[in-house]
Design a protein around this motif. Structure first.
Motif, mmCIF file in Angstrom:
data_model
loop_
_atom_site.group_PDB
_atom_site.id
_atom_site.type_symbol
_atom_site.label_atom_id
_atom_site.label_comp_id
_atom_site.label_asym_id
_atom_site.label_seq_id
_atom_site.Cartn_x
_atom_site.Cartn_y
_atom_site.Cartn_z
ATOM 1 N N ASP A 223 4.951 4.423 11.780
ATOM 2 C CA ASP A 223 3.673 5.126 11.830
ATOM 3 C C ASP A 223 3.346 5.783 10.494
ATOM 4 O OD1 ASP A 223 3.376 4.347 14.415
ATOM 5 O OD2 ASP A 223 3.953 6.270 15.319
ATOM 6 N N GLN A 224 4.369 6.334 9.822
ATOM 7 C CA GLN A 224 4.128 6.967 8.514
ATOM 8 C C GLN A 224 3.667 5.929 7.492
ATOM 9 O OE1 GLN A 224 3.949 10.086 7.729
ATOM 10 N NE2 GLN A 224 3.557 9.645 5.553
ATOM 11 N N ALA A 225 4.361 4.762 7.463
ATOM 12 C CA ALA A 225 3.971 3.692 6.537
ATOM 13 C C ALA A 225 2.576 3.164 6.884
ATOM 14 C CB ALA A 225 5.002 2.558 6.585
ATOM 15 N N ILE A 232 -4.814 3.854 1.838
ATOM 16 C CA ILE A 232 -5.129 2.973 0.702
ATOM 17 C C ILE A 232 -6.354 2.133 1.036
ATOM 18 C CG2 ILE A 232 -4.287 0.994 -0.636
ATOM 19 C CD1 ILE A 232 -1.447 2.227 -0.318
ATOM 20 N N LYS A 233 -6.406 1.601 2.281
ATOM 21 C CA LYS A 233 -7.540 0.786 2.714
ATOM 22 C C LYS A 233 -8.812 1.622 2.762
ATOM 23 C CE LYS A 233 -9.007 -2.266 6.438
ATOM 24 N NZ LYS A 233 -8.657 -2.837 7.770
ATOM 25 N N TYR A 234 -8.707 2.859 3.153
ATOM 26 C CA TYR A 234 -9.871 3.757 3.231
ATOM 27 C C TYR A 234 -10.451 4.003 1.849
ATOM 28 C CZ TYR A 234 -12.455 8.120 3.442
ATOM 29 O OH TYR A 234 -13.424 9.081 3.292
ATOM 30 N N LEU A 235 -9.613 4.227 0.844
ATOM 31 C CA LEU A 235 -10.084 4.473 -0.521
ATOM 32 C C LEU A 235 -10.838 3.257 -1.051
ATOM 33 C CD1 LEU A 235 -7.017 6.333 -2.091
ATOM 34 C CD2 LEU A 235 -9.159 7.337 -1.270
ATOM 35 N N ASP A 236 -10.311 2.057 -0.770
ATOM 36 C CA ASP A 236 -10.965 0.837 -1.228
ATOM 37 C C ASP A 236 -12.331 0.664 -0.563
ATOM 38 O OD1 ASP A 236 -10.999 -1.821 -2.543
ATOM 39 O OD2 ASP A 236 -10.907 -2.540 -0.464
ATOM 40 N N LEU A 237 -12.430 0.874 0.752
ATOM 41 C CA LEU A 237 -13.682 0.723 1.474
ATOM 42 C C LEU A 237 -14.714 1.750 1.026
ATOM 43 C CD1 LEU A 237 -12.347 0.054 5.102
ATOM 44 C CD2 LEU A 237 -13.563 -1.566 3.632
ATOM 45 N N LYS A 694 1.282 9.794 -4.604
ATOM 46 C CA LYS A 694 1.021 8.661 -5.487
ATOM 47 C C LYS A 694 1.603 7.430 -4.810
ATOM 48 C CE LYS A 694 1.133 11.413 -9.760
ATOM 49 N NZ LYS A 694 1.776 11.609 -11.103
ATOM 50 N N LEU A 695 0.697 6.637 -4.254
ATOM 51 C CA LEU A 695 1.146 5.534 -3.402
ATOM 52 C C LEU A 695 0.979 4.212 -4.136
ATOM 53 C CD1 LEU A 695 -0.513 6.680 -0.055
ATOM 54 C CD2 LEU A 695 1.861 6.993 -0.761
ATOM 55 N N ASP A 696 2.044 3.381 -4.055
ATOM 56 C CA ASP A 696 2.003 2.020 -4.571
ATOM 57 C C ASP A 696 1.708 1.098 -3.395
ATOM 58 O OD1 ASP A 696 2.264 -0.414 -5.715
ATOM 59 O OD2 ASP A 696 4.337 -0.126 -6.403
ATOM 60 N N PRO A 697 0.516 0.432 -3.408
ATOM 61 C CA PRO A 697 0.163 -0.392 -2.238
ATOM 62 C C PRO A 697 1.209 -1.444 -1.901
ATOM 63 C CG PRO A 697 -1.738 -0.062 -3.652
ATOM 64 C CD PRO A 697 -0.562 0.491 -4.400
ATOM 65 N N LEU A 698 1.801 -2.106 -2.930
ATOM 66 C CA LEU A 698 2.779 -3.156 -2.666
ATOM 67 C C LEU A 698 4.051 -2.596 -2.059
ATOM 68 C CD1 LEU A 698 3.445 -6.134 -2.898
ATOM 69 C CD2 LEU A 698 4.289 -5.719 -5.226
ATOM 70 N N GLN A 699 4.526 -1.473 -2.630
ATOM 71 C CA GLN A 699 5.747 -0.847 -2.103
ATOM 72 C C GLN A 699 5.538 -0.386 -0.650
ATOM 73 O OE1 GLN A 699 7.066 2.481 -4.464
ATOM 74 N NE2 GLN A 699 8.877 2.866 -3.195
ATOM 75 N N VAL A 700 4.382 0.227 -0.376
ATOM 76 C CA VAL A 700 4.117 0.708 1.001
ATOM 77 C C VAL A 700 4.059 -0.469 1.980
ATOM 78 C CG1 VAL A 700 2.436 1.851 2.491
ATOM 79 C CG2 VAL A 700 2.943 2.780 0.223
ATOM 80 N N TYR A 704 6.508 -1.220 5.227
ATOM 81 C CA TYR A 704 5.931 -1.408 6.581
ATOM 82 C C TYR A 704 6.468 -2.694 7.236
ATOM 83 C CZ TYR A 704 2.413 -2.080 10.230
ATOM 84 O OH TYR A 704 1.789 -2.278 11.439
ATOM 85 N N LYS A 705 6.526 -3.792 6.443
ATOM 86 C CA LYS A 705 7.031 -5.072 6.981
ATOM 87 C C LYS A 705 8.495 -4.977 7.366
ATOM 88 C CE LYS A 705 3.738 -8.027 4.525
ATOM 89 N NZ LYS A 705 3.560 -9.055 3.472
#
Length: 918
Positions: A223-225, A232-237, A694-700, A704-705
């Motif tokens: 849930d945290q991930a 990240i998706k919200y910032l892009d939208l 400071k979030l790295d989209p690829l690392q997050v 999650y996977k």
């Protein structure tokens, strides 16, 4: 408790509502065979819950409903009610009066009633339990059932003793308690199975709960991930939304400018189109007026032609109406003649009816007189037959008295036989002494005569003074005294011959009176027969006269109907004449009116033709003006089309930007909705949570996977396992508590069964001992000796043991009840029933011809026994026995004056019951 009355309606032969009022004491129900007496007993048994139609002498329960007779239709229902005085509260209900009823309709189940409210058969049986009252209790004794009591098996016979002991209720309670015990045992088995199943379920849930806890730990990390990815998706939208919104605003501004120019052009076009529309409307109105006038010209020409044709038709119709009026006047004359004839016929028939009615009234008076004479003859015959019955009874009493006198005479002779033999010996001795004295006196007289001849007077007197004559006279007196002793048996006032002669005189007088009564009865019967013949003849004449009167009335009615038809016909003809006169007058008026209309139509035609020529010129001018307005409108439409084309070129770009904006907005909405559905959180809360990271989209995404894969390897799990485990443990504790309660209830039921058995055995033992003693005593009273006893087939098992009966009348040594005669078996059964009555009397008892097989002596014993119970029970006895009838307080007679229909007649005895002889 007392049975106050019985009400029957539609039950078997009692088709009309019948009420049997019952008082305390002894009521007899009498009547010839087949009259329906036993139907009263069947009604009582039926109300008390009898289920077998065979026991009610039928094939099906519908047979208790009146089946119809030659003069009556079948009934649709049967109903019986028993009214009880419950002031003693014996029936266990706090009511002064209890009414128990049963009702049945054709082809339907019967229903039970308690004080007018529907109830069940079980409730009725429960109320009467242990009172001695019931369909199979000892409150109903029948001739056939008395033998069944003795011939029944010991186990079946036991039911009577249970009812008498009052343990039938205990047995019913034991049966219910046993059923409860079986239900409890089944509940225990079911709870044990449930506990076993629950234990297995809890073990399975514990395994599932452990897997669920592991899942919940991974789910927290996932849930945290997931939240970080969504941030990240919200910032892009949000960034894409701002760019698209700027481009869309620019395109919308250009479209607004074109829209204003287009609206001005459309407003000008609308003004010209409105002018065109008004011009067209005015042109159409003028065109309609023109065509209306043209149509009016055509219509006027047609109306002129029609008026001319109508005027000719009116002339033809006027001639036809004049002819019809003449015909109707002739019909009116003929109808008035028929009306006069029908009035005369009606007067003649009314006179005939009056005469016939008077004759019928005289005949009815004669019939009433004959019916009165017949009734008086029947009453006289009834009185004579009562006198005849009384004479028969008196003659029987005289025969009995003559027999008694003769028996007493023979008994006196037997008692005085030795005295008579001694008297005869004394009489013979006196006779010898008289003969000897006469011989001595004869010799003495010869010697005295010899002395008399020789004139020896003194010696002759001396001889004649001898005591021989006195001695002879004494012997004669002694013989006469002996004869008087013997003659007193025959010739004195209380002697046999005198008493017999007196009885013979009375017998002869009774015989003469009976002969005279017979002649009087024959005379009355002959007179009644003659009166009945006359009555029958008058009835036939009455029927004939009624038929004739009915014929006159029918003819009068037909005459009245004929007169009404004639009157109606006269009215119709008069109305027709009036109609034809009115029509002729109307035709004359129409002819004049049509001539005037024709002149008016010619005038209107000239005016309409001038007006149409003027309207045609105006229409041509208006058509030119309309064409000019249409040319201006077409020019404006071309300019509008050009502007609209420019605006439509902007629409694809605007639509594309709006589509992109909507996609972004829907993406944000879906993100917000999923966020709330998954985490019950808002976008603002998500931004607040992740803003400083400071979030790295690829690392997050990789994290999650990874967590997702671990959850997949964990396998299937029950998300509610922990909660279900808690509930299962609580339910397990509740079920174990239920099992403990049921085990405690089972032990209480077993103790209750033991208490019922102990109490029932004690009550039955005490009651059986009392009945046993009473049976021996009552049997000896009824039989005048002998021995009788009761015994148990299984003395060690008081609750199920059968009952054996041993009875030996005086002088018999039979080893079996079946060897007794029918009368002895009946008396034995009566002794048993009375022995039970002494212990537990039933409030009322029906006896159905149980005195039939008894001789007079046994009937007297039976009645004497019955009288001993009248202070504690009511007795209703169905009987043919005169001795039984003579001791009843009230007698109900059942007759069938109409074949198949029973009727009740009551006689209440005013005097006290006679004391029992012997």
């Amino acid at each position: 408790m007392r049975l106050k009355k019985i009400r029957l309606a539609g039950f078997k032969s009692f088709v009309a509502e019948t009420q049997v009022d019952l008082n305390a004491g002894f009521t007899a129900i009498v009547g010839p065979n087949g009259c329906g007496k036993t139907n009263i007993l069947d009604a009582v048994r039926w109300v008390l819950g009898e289920k077998s139609a065979r026991n009610l002498r039928g094939k099906s329960m519908d047979d208790v409903i009146f089946q119809g007779s030659a003069l009556r239709k079948p009934a649709g229902m049967a109903e019986v009610e028993l009214f009880f005085d419950n002031s003693s509260r014996l029936l266990g209900l706090d009511l002064e009066e209890i009414v128990v009823g049963r009702r049945i309709y054709l082809s339907s189940a019967s229903e039970y009633l308690l004080n007018g409210k529907k109830t069940t058969r079980r409730e009725i049986e429960r109320i009467f339990m242990d009172t001695g009252v019931g369909k199979a209790a000892y409150s109903i004794m029948e001739q056939g059932r008395m033998a069944e009591i003795l011939q029944a098996s010991p186990e079946d016979r036991r039911l009577l003793f249970d009812e008498a002991a009052g343990i039938a209720r205990f047995k019913a309670e034991k049966a219910e308690t046993t059923q409860r015990l079986e239900d409890t045992n089944r509940n225990l088995e079911r709870l044990s199975d449930i506990i076993k199943t629950r234990q297995q379920e809890i073990a399975h849930l514990e395994t599932q709960a452990e897997r669920t806890r592991k899942y919940l730990s991974l789910k927290g990390e996932l849930d945290q991930a997931d939240r970080e990815l969504r941030y990240i998706k919200y910032l892009d939208l949000e960034e894409r939304r701002l760019k698209v919104e700027a481009r869309l605003q620019k395109l919308l501004g250009r479209r607004e400018e074109l829209q204003q120019e287009l609206e001005q052009l459309e407003k000008d076009q609308a003004g010209r189109e409105a002018l065109l529309e008004r011009s067209l409307e005015e042109f159409q109105e003028r065109d309609r007026e023109y065509h209306r006038d043209v149509s009016q010209i055509n219509s006027l020409e047609q109306n002129i032609e029609r008026a001319r044709s109508d005027r000719e038709s009116q002339l033809e119709r006027l001639n036809a109406l004049s002819q019809k009026k003449t015909d109707e006047e002739r019909r009116l004359d003929a109808a008035r003649k028929r009306h006069s004839s029908s009035l005369q016929l009606e007067l003649n028939l009314s006179e005939e009816i009056r005469l016939a009615t008077e004759s019928l009234a005289h005949l009815q008076q004669a019939m009433d007189g004959l019916a009165g004479r017949i009734a008086a003859g029947e009453e006289q015959e009834r009185k004579l037959r009562q006198e005849q019955q009384k004479l028969e009874t008196e003659q029987e009493e005289l025969v009995f008295e003559l027999r008694s006198v003769t028996e007493q005479f023979l008994k006196d002779l037997q008692e005085k036989r030795s005295d008579l033999e001694q008297n005869e010996a004394e009489r013979l001795g006196h006779r010898e002494m008289i003969l000897q004295g006469l011989a001595d006196f004869d010799e003495l007289l010869s010697r005295a005569l010899a002395d008399l001849k020789s004139e020896e007077w003194d010696r002759c007197a001396e001889k004649l003074r001898q005591p021989a004559v006195g001695t002879i006279r004494n012997h004669f007196l002694a013989i006469e005294e002996l004869d008087l002793r013997f003659r007193s048996l025959f010739f004195e006032e209380r002697g046999w011959l005198k008493r017999k002669a007196h009885l013979d005189e009375r017998m002869e007088a009774i015989g003469n009176r009976r002969t005279a009564l017979g002649r009087e009865l024959l005379h009355i019967e002959e007179s009644r027969r003659q009166d009945r013949l006359l009555l029958e003849r008058d009835r036939k004449r009455s029927v004939e006269m009624e038929l004739q009167l009915q014929d006159f009335k029918t003819r009068l009615q037909s005459s009245a109907e004929l007169k009404a038809d004639v009157e109606r016909h006269v009215r119709e003809v008069e109305e027709a004449l009036s109609y034809f006169s009115e029509e002729i007058r109307r035709c004359l008026g129409d002819k004049d009116r049509l001539a005037s209309e024709e002149e008016l139509l010619f005038s209107s035609l000239s005016s309409a033709q001038a007006r149409t020529e003027e309207q045609h010129t105006t229409l041509e001018q208006m058509r030119q003006t309309i064409e000019e307005i249409r040319t201006g409108i077409l020019s404006l439409k071309e300019t509008v089309r050009s502007k609209r084309s420019s605006m439509e070129e902007l629409l694809p770009s605007i639509s594309e930007q709006e589509r992109r904006f909507e996609q972004i907005r829907m993406g944000l909405g879906a993100l917000e909705e999923d966020l709330y559905n998954d985490f019950q959180s808002t976008v603002s809360e998500l931004v607040e949570l992740c803003r400083d990271q400071k979030l790295d989209p690829l690392q997050v995404e990789n994290q999650y996977k990874r967590i997702k894969e671990e959850i997949r390897y964990l396998g299937a799990f029950n998300p509610l396992a922990i909660e279900e485990l808690s509930r299962a443990r609580e339910l397990m504790a509740e079920i174990e508590k239920q099992k403990s309660d049921v085990e405690e209830a089972r032990e209480n039921i077993l103790q209750l069964l033991r208490d019922i058995d102990v109490k029932s055995a004690r009550i039955f033992s005490d009651t059986f001992t009392q009945i046993q003693e009473n049976f021996s005593s009552v049997f000896q009273t009824l039989f005048g000796g002998g021995t009788a006893s009761l015994s148990l087939t299984e003395p060690e098992n008081l609750l199920s043991s059968g009952v054996e009966i041993m009875a030996q009348p005086p002088g018999k040594k039979n080893a079996s009840i079946s060897l007794l005669s029918g009368g002895e078996q009946n008396m034995t059964a009566i002794a048993l029933m009375f022995a039970i009555y002494l212990v537990r009397p039933s409030p009322f008892c029906f006896l159905d011809e149980i005195d039939a097989p008894l001789d007079d002596q046994n009937v007297v014993r039976f009645l004497r026994m019955l009288q001993g119970f009248l202070d504690r029970s009511q007795f209703m006895v169905i009987t043919h026995n005169k001795l039984t009838m003579s001791h009843a307080d009230c007698i109900y007679g059942v007759t069938q004056e109409e074949a198949g229909v029973s009727k009740l007649v009551s006689v209440r005895m005013k005097e006290e019951r006679p004391a029992m002889a012997g």
